[in-house]
Design a protein around this motif. Structure first.
Motif, PDB file in Angstrom:
ATOM      1  N   HIS A  75      34.472  37.083  45.261  1.00  0.00           N
ATOM      2  CA  HIS A  75      35.587  38.141  44.838  1.00  0.00           C
ATOM      3  C   HIS A  75      35.875  38.958  45.941  1.00  0.00           C
ATOM      4  O   HIS A  75      36.848  39.666  45.812  1.00  0.00           O
ATOM      5  CB  HIS A  75      34.857  38.752  43.334  1.00  0.00           C
ATOM      6  N   LEU A  76      34.680  39.232  46.872  1.00  0.00           N
ATOM      7  CA  LEU A  76      34.923  39.972  48.011  1.00  0.00           C
ATOM      8  C   LEU A  76      35.850  39.282  49.192  1.00  0.00           C
ATOM      9  O   LEU A  76      35.938  39.852  50.363  1.00  0.00           O
ATOM     10  CB  LEU A  76      33.601  40.620  48.586  1.00  0.00           C
ATOM     11  N   HIS A  77      35.951  38.214  48.867  1.00  0.00           N
ATOM     12  CA  HIS A  77      36.682  37.235  49.883  1.00  0.00           C
ATOM     13  C   HIS A  77      36.004  37.023  50.978  1.00  0.00           C
ATOM     14  O   HIS A  77      36.325  36.753  52.291  1.00  0.00           O
ATOM     15  CB  HIS A  77      37.933  37.646  50.144  1.00  0.00           C
ATOM     16  N   VAL A  78      34.526  36.956  50.860  1.00  0.00           N
ATOM     17  CA  VAL A  78      33.465  36.965  52.046  1.00  0.00           C
ATOM     18  C   VAL A  78      33.576  35.296  52.304  1.00  0.00           C
ATOM     19  O   VAL A  78      33.345  34.895  53.352  1.00  0.00           O
ATOM     20  CB  VAL A  78      32.323  37.508  51.786  1.00  0.00           C
ATOM     21  N   ILE A  79      33.343  34.660  51.292  1.00  0.00           N
ATOM     22  CA  ILE A  79      33.561  33.003  51.334  1.00  0.00           C
ATOM     23  C   ILE A  79      34.700  32.553  50.163  1.00  0.00           C
ATOM     24  O   ILE A  79      35.218  33.419  49.561  1.00  0.00           O
ATOM     25  CB  ILE A  79      32.170  32.395  50.699  1.00  0.00           C
ATOM     26  N   GLY A  80      35.117  31.466  50.373  1.00  0.00           N
ATOM     27  CA  GLY A  80      36.521  30.839  49.660  1.00  0.00           C
ATOM     28  C   GLY A  80      35.975  30.550  48.299  1.00  0.00           C
ATOM     29  O   GLY A  80      34.875  30.293  48.124  1.00  0.00           O
ATOM     30  N   GLN A  81      36.841  30.809  47.285  1.00  0.00           N
ATOM     31  CA  GLN A  81      36.511  30.530  45.962  1.00  0.00           C
ATOM     32  C   GLN A  81      36.296  29.049  45.624  1.00  0.00           C
ATOM     33  O   GLN A  81      36.997  28.123  46.290  1.00  0.00           O
ATOM     34  CB  GLN A  81      37.549  31.138  44.837  1.00  0.00           C
ATOM     35  N   PHE A 115      33.477  38.930  32.507  1.00  0.00           N
ATOM     36  CA  PHE A 115      34.346  39.750  33.523  1.00  0.00           C
ATOM     37  C   PHE A 115      34.968  39.058  34.511  1.00  0.00           C
ATOM     38  O   PHE A 115      35.863  39.190  35.203  1.00  0.00           O
ATOM     39  CB  PHE A 115      33.014  40.862  34.015  1.00  0.00           C
ATOM     40  N   ILE A 116      34.080  37.673  34.604  1.00  0.00           N
ATOM     41  CA  ILE A 116      34.885  36.539  35.631  1.00  0.00           C
ATOM     42  C   ILE A 116      35.767  35.736  35.082  1.00  0.00           C
ATOM     43  O   ILE A 116      36.214  34.916  35.766  1.00  0.00           O
ATOM     44  CB  ILE A 116      33.717  36.042  36.547  1.00  0.00           C
ATOM     45  N   LEU A 174      26.867  34.507  44.685  1.00  0.00           N
ATOM     46  CA  LEU A 174      28.060  33.584  45.160  1.00  0.00           C
ATOM     47  C   LEU A 174      29.318  34.209  44.324  1.00  0.00           C
ATOM     48  O   LEU A 174      30.166  34.373  45.105  1.00  0.00           O
ATOM     49  CB  LEU A 174      27.784  32.023  44.463  1.00  0.00           C
ATOM     50  N   ILE A 175      29.205  34.528  43.260  1.00  0.00           N
ATOM     51  CA  ILE A 175      30.175  35.504  42.351  1.00  0.00           C
ATOM     52  C   ILE A 175      30.711  36.748  43.244  1.00  0.00           C
ATOM     53  O   ILE A 175      31.960  36.613  43.573  1.00  0.00           O
ATOM     54  CB  ILE A 175      30.045  35.739  41.069  1.00  0.00           C
ATOM     55  N   LEU A 176      30.007  37.426  43.800  1.00  0.00           N
ATOM     56  CA  LEU A 176      30.203  38.785  44.501  1.00  0.00           C
ATOM     57  C   LEU A 176      30.717  38.405  45.727  1.00  0.00           C
ATOM     58  O   LEU A 176      31.974  38.820  46.223  1.00  0.00           O
ATOM     59  CB  LEU A 176      28.922  39.413  44.696  1.00  0.00           C
ATOM     60  N   LEU A 177      30.216  37.331  46.419  1.00  0.00           N
ATOM     61  CA  LEU A 177      30.724  36.968  47.721  1.00  0.00           C
ATOM     62  C   LEU A 177      32.309  36.549  47.669  1.00  0.00           C
ATOM     63  O   LEU A 177      33.199  36.644  48.581  1.00  0.00           O
ATOM     64  CB  LEU A 177      30.058  36.061  48.550  1.00  0.00           C
ATOM     65  N   LEU A 237      38.739  47.563  31.006  1.00  0.00           N
ATOM     66  CA  LEU A 237      38.123  48.851  31.662  1.00  0.00           C
ATOM     67  C   LEU A 237      37.442  48.764  32.827  1.00  0.00           C
ATOM     68  O   LEU A 237      37.667  49.733  33.677  1.00  0.00           O
ATOM     69  CB  LEU A 237      37.264  49.578  30.546  1.00  0.00           C
ATOM     70  N   VAL A 238      37.045  47.636  33.396  1.00  0.00           N
ATOM     71  CA  VAL A 238      36.296  47.415  34.330  1.00  0.00           C
ATOM     72  C   VAL A 238      36.924  46.510  35.434  1.00  0.00           C
ATOM     73  O   VAL A 238      35.970  45.975  36.110  1.00  0.00           O
ATOM     74  CB  VAL A 238      34.830  47.337  34.309  1.00  0.00           C
ATOM     75  N   GLU A 239      38.185  46.084  35.534  1.00  0.00           N
ATOM     76  CA  GLU A 239      38.601  44.931  35.970  1.00  0.00           C
ATOM     77  C   GLU A 239      38.335  45.157  37.592  1.00  0.00           C
ATOM     78  O   GLU A 239      38.141  44.174  38.269  1.00  0.00           O
ATOM     79  CB  GLU A 239      39.965  44.976  35.853  1.00  0.00           C
ATOM     80  N   LYS A 240      38.578  46.553  38.162  1.00  0.00           N
ATOM     81  CA  LYS A 240      38.350  46.411  39.566  1.00  0.00           C
ATOM     82  C   LYS A 240      36.963  46.089  40.033  1.00  0.00           C
ATOM     83  O   LYS A 240      36.520  45.789  41.455  1.00  0.00           O
ATOM     84  CB  LYS A 240      38.937  47.832  40.023  1.00  0.00           C
ATOM     85  N   ILE A 241      35.794  46.316  39.149  1.00  0.00           N
ATOM     86  CA  ILE A 241      34.607  46.269  39.645  1.00  0.00           C
ATOM     87  C   ILE A 241      33.800  45.170  38.713  1.00  0.00           C
ATOM     88  O   ILE A 241      32.714  45.086  38.793  1.00  0.00           O
ATOM     89  CB  ILE A 241      33.842  47.554  39.572  1.00  0.00           C
ATOM     90  N   ASP A 242      34.451  44.217  38.214  1.00  0.00           N
ATOM     91  CA  ASP A 242      33.964  43.348  37.251  1.00  0.00           C
ATOM     92  C   ASP A 242      32.915  42.422  38.114  1.00  0.00           C
ATOM     93  O   ASP A 242      31.679  41.990  37.868  1.00  0.00           O
ATOM     94  CB  ASP A 242      34.713  42.364  36.338  1.00  0.00           C
ATOM     95  N   HIS A 243      33.167  41.821  39.465  1.00  0.00           N
ATOM     96  CA  HIS A 243      32.314  41.236  40.095  1.00  0.00           C
ATOM     97  C   HIS A 243      31.174  41.857  40.576  1.00  0.00           C
ATOM     98  O   HIS A 243      30.181  41.079  40.838  1.00  0.00           O
ATOM     99  CB  HIS A 243      33.030  40.783  41.352  1.00  0.00           C
ATOM    100  N   TRP A 244      31.161  42.969  40.648  1.00  0.00           N
ATOM    101  CA  TRP A 244      29.816  43.913  40.910  1.00  0.00           C
ATOM    102  C   TRP A 244      29.042  43.786  39.606  1.00  0.00           C
ATOM    103  O   TRP A 244      27.715  43.732  39.656  1.00  0.00           O
ATOM    104  CB  TRP A 244      30.130  45.293  41.402  1.00  0.00           C
ATOM    105  N   ILE A 245      29.792  44.187  38.504  1.00  0.00           N
ATOM    106  CA  ILE A 245      29.066  44.090  37.222  1.00  0.00           C
ATOM    107  C   ILE A 245      28.443  42.736  37.140  1.00  0.00           C
ATOM    108  O   ILE A 245      27.155  42.570  36.560  1.00  0.00           O
ATOM    109  CB  ILE A 245      29.787  44.496  36.017  1.00  0.00           C
TER     110      ILE A 245
END
Length: 194
Positions: free
Chosen positions: A186-192, A129-130, A181-184, A63-71
């Protein structure tokens, strides 16, 4: 999650139990068998609660796949901030009285272990979520909690309850860092990383 992230998460999730164990050990030097028994209770409960949270998170993940990293960021950040706040609070009078009297009955022990592991359930929700491997993480959290709780009880009389508060504060900062780190990633600010 990388092995380093799992280790940091495990240490962070163990600091509440470690702080409680140091407080218990500060009032009297427990026998090694007592410290191990307490460590086992804390470790098992601390390993179970993130699995329970993860299960709840899996139910809601679609239900929250698009915002899971924010959660995940919000949950880890909230737990980390709560741990930081608690680290700066004075030793609770009830906990202090229990430590002074040596009250360590089975129900008190289990209630303390459950109380210190509630945060792990919230973290488990975020891990669902991740898509993290909860089994490895829960095993790592449980083993780390067992070791740190046993150690905390054994060294409590030598280092005092203040040391547990410092560990709890460091754990809170680590959780905030992992969430960021998880947020960054998933937002592609840093590499996974893995």
């Amino acid at each position: 999650m990388t092995p380093l992230s799992i280790l940091v998460l495990s240490l962070s999730m163990s600091t509440d139990a470690f702080a409680a164990a140091v407080g218990r050990g500060a009032s009297h030097r427990p026998a090694f068998a007592t410290a191990v028994r307490n460590g086992l209770v804390f470790g098992v409960i601390e390993a179970i609660t993130p699995i329970l949270g993860w299960g709840l998170g899996l139910i809601a993940a679609g239900l929250v796949e698009k915002i899971d990293h924010w959660i995940a960021f919000g949950l880890l950040g909230a737990v980390g901030l709560k741990m930081l706040w608690e680290a700066f609070q004075p030793v609770d009078a009830e906990d202090d009285a229990a430590a002074r009297t040596g009250r360590a009955g089975a129900m008190t022990l289990i209630a303390t272990a459950v109380g210190t592991s509630i945060d792990a359930a919230a973290v488990g929700v975020g891990l669902a979520f991740i898509g993290a491997n909860i089994w490895i993480i829960a095993l790592s959290i449980g083993c780390t909690t067992f070791l740190l709780t046993t150690l905390g009880m054994m060294i409590g009389s030598a280092v005092g309850a203040r040391f547990g508060k410092v560990a709890e504060g460091l754990g809170g900062m680590a959780l905030i860092g992992i969430g960021t780190l998880i947020l960054l990633e998933h937002l592609h600010v840093i590499g996974q990383a893995g």
